[in-house]
Write a protein that holds these residues in place. Structure first.
Motif, mmCIF file in Angstrom:
data_model
loop_
_atom_site.group_PDB
_atom_site.id
_atom_site.type_symbol
_atom_site.label_atom_id
_atom_site.label_comp_id
_atom_site.label_asym_id
_atom_site.label_seq_id
_atom_site.Cartn_x
_atom_site.Cartn_y
_atom_site.Cartn_z
ATOM 1 N N VAL A 1 50.404 2.797 7.544
ATOM 2 C CA VAL A 1 51.130 2.089 8.604
ATOM 3 C C VAL A 1 50.419 0.761 8.866
ATOM 4 N N PRO A 2 51.175 -0.300 9.142
ATOM 5 C CA PRO A 2 50.544 -1.593 9.418
ATOM 6 C C PRO A 2 50.066 -1.672 10.866
ATOM 7 N N GLU A 3 48.950 -2.323 11.062
ATOM 8 C CA GLU A 3 48.429 -2.604 12.392
ATOM 9 C C GLU A 3 47.944 -4.043 12.421
ATOM 10 N N ILE A 4 47.638 -4.546 13.595
ATOM 11 C CA ILE A 4 47.218 -5.934 13.742
ATOM 12 C C ILE A 4 45.915 -6.189 12.971
ATOM 13 N N GLU A 5 44.984 -5.254 13.043
ATOM 14 C CA GLU A 5 43.686 -5.437 12.391
ATOM 15 C C GLU A 5 43.776 -5.268 10.882
#
Length: 175
Positions: A50-54
């Motif tokens: 899953v993509p996250e900001i970091e």
């Protein structure tokens, strides 16, 4: 080298040929976790990301080298290994509470019957909901290793029976 206000320097990973940012953005905008399939010379890697900001976060991962624990005796980079790795990944993902994903094959060539689609077929057979077209999936003989036994019977041995036994052992782990 071109200069001026209209000159655009490409991103480093695009310049190195590692990332297609247009495809990546389309996958990320769906909001669904990605089933990332990568193949190396020695193994197949399947991850739920899953993509996250970091940065991207890996939720579940399965490696074809783990198949040895289930009694698999063949090569860890062939089509049957990709199928079994996809099945193992789906069992791990379903046990962790994830029931859907979208396929991300990266820069691998999307050729019908390829190893990345064998991993997809394994995940779908184990019960993971991944949208796909039936025309890209390899046939059952390739998934079981009959094509290997056909051209190299001395190396394949009982690969077809071994693949079926390992598939049954992996499915037993599904809670």
């Amino acid at each position: 080298m071109a200069t001026g206000p209209r000159y655009f320097v490409p991103f480093r990973r695009r310049h190195e040929g590692k990332t297609d940012y247009y495809k990546r953005m389309a996958l990320l905008s769906s909001g669904t976790p990605r089933m990332v399939v990568r193949k190396t010379n020695r193994q197949i890697i399947v991850q739920l990301i899953v993509p996250e900001i970091e940065g991207d976060r890996t939720l579940v991962a399965a490696y074809s080298t783990e198949l040895v624990k289930y009694g698999y005796k063949g090569s860890t980079s062939c089509t049957p290994a990709a199928y079994l790795t996809g099945m193992l990944f789906a069992v791990k993902a379903l046990n962790a509470g994830y029931d859907e994903a979208i396929l991300d094959i990266g820069l691998a060539r999307a050729k019908p019957g390829a190893r990345v689609f064998a991993a997809l077929k394994g995940a779908v057979d184990a019960g993971l909901d991944v949208p796909h077209g039936e025309s890209v999936l390899p046939d059952e003989d390739r998934l079981k290793g009959a094509h290997i036994a056909g051209y190299a019977p001395e190396r394949a041995g009982d690969l077809v029976e071994n693949v079926e036994a390992v598939a049954q052992a992996i499915k037993k782990e599904l809670v």
